[in-house]
Enzyme design. Structure first.
Site, short mmCIF file in Angstrom:
data_model
loop_
_atom_site.label_atom_id
_atom_site.label_comp_id
_atom_site.label_asym_id
_atom_site.label_seq_id
_atom_site.Cartn_x
_atom_site.Cartn_y
_atom_site.Cartn_z
N GLY A 1 0.84 -1.21 0.00
CA GLY A 1 0.00 0.00 0.00
C GLY A 1 0.86 1.24 0.00
N ASN A 2 0.28 2.37 0.34
CA ASN A 2 1.06 3.60 0.47
C ASN A 2 0.41 4.51 1.50
OD1 ASN A 2 -0.78 5.56 -0.97
ND2 ASN A 2 -0.47 4.05 -2.60
N TYR A 3 1.06 5.64 1.80
CA TYR A 3 0.64 6.48 2.92
C TYR A 3 -0.49 7.45 2.60
CZ TYR A 3 4.83 4.89 5.36
OH TYR A 3 5.79 4.13 5.95
N SER A 4 -1.07 7.39 1.42
CA SER A 4 -2.12 8.36 1.07
C SER A 4 -3.28 8.28 2.08
CB SER A 4 -2.65 8.07 -0.34
OG SER A 4 -3.77 8.88 -0.59
N ALA B 1 -3.52 7.82 -4.99
CA ALA B 1 -2.15 7.33 -5.11
C ALA B 1 -2.25 5.86 -5.50
CB ALA B 1 -1.42 7.49 -3.79
#
Ligand code: C5P
Length: 223
Positions: free
Chosen positions: A27-30, A98
């Site tokens: 995943g990512n930090y968005s 994102a």
């Protein structure tokens, strides 16, 4: 334009999760905060909003939500399918999500066990949603998105705008204090073919006003 004459806009927001096995993902930090601010600003101006939202950790609440429809998705592929379905009915889109650029080539249906010294996960590219919408965009539709850059920011963002056939691109830099992922503030530059404008550090709510101002200008030109 739809029968009610309110512009209809697609907004993508949040991260995507790409499954590795039943309990793990990439995943990512968005946080989805910039997207949520854009949704609220578009609703404030009377637009009808289709939000395609990745897995975010908080519940957003919106006023005028009778004009908002939310499609919750998890992966880049699901976001791609939702956007392909929704965009042809829209007057505009702001792609704020994102989206993962790579996804595991194979998803294990069992939890991967610890064994050996290393684990190699093969990744394959995801669909570029922005570019795919750029291909189906008509002259009556506006398409825009974001660029988060770490180097050669303005040149990279301008190239991205052209490649994806965006009418404008919103650049935010990881080099700016207080800008980008998870913060409540952002420092943006809006780039169009006519030029670019840098804005000071502002709340994401205020950034959304500046972005939707440019969107509305572009919408007026498509009529
Ligand atoms: O290429 P990059 O990921 O930096 O592009 C950012 C812009 O493209 C954003 O508007 C993002 O929402 C969109 N994007 C997309 N599909 C992808 C990757 C990015 O729509 N697979």
């Amino acid at each position: 334009m739809n029968s009610s004459n309110n512009p209809r806009i697609l907004i993508t927001a949040g991260p995507t999760y790409e499954r590795i096995d039943p309990v793990r993902f990439i995943g990512n930090y968005s946080s989805g905060k910039m997207g949520a601010a854009l949704v609220q600003e578009c609703l404030n101006r009377g637009m009808e909003v289709e939000l395609v939202l990745g897995p975010v950790s908080r519940d957003f609440t919106f006023t005028h939500s009778e004009r908002l429809n939310i499609t919750n998705i998890e992966s880049a592929q699901q976001m791609y399918e939702a956007c392909q379905r929704i965009y042809p009915q829209m007057d505009a889109a702001i792609l704020c999500a994102a989206v993962a650029d790579f996804t595991p080539a194979e998803v294990s249906d069992r939890k991967i066990k610890r064994k050996g010294d290393e684990l190699v996960i093969h990744l394959r590219p995801t669909q570029d949603i922005a570019a795919s919408l750029g291909k189906i965009k008509t002259e009556h539709q506006v398409l825009s998105g974001f660029a988060l850059e770490t180097n050669d920011e303005q040149q990279n963002a301008t190239d991205k705008m052209r490649r994806k056939r965006f009418d404008f691109i919103v650049l935010n830099s990881l080099n700016d204090e207080g800008a980008g992922f998870r913060h409540d503030t952002n420092k943006i530059t809006i780039i169009t073919e006519e030029g670019q404008r840098e804005y000071p550090l502002k709340s994401k709510t205020e950034c959304a006003v500046d972005i939707v101002d440019v969107l509305v200008e572009k919408l007026l030109k498509t009529r």
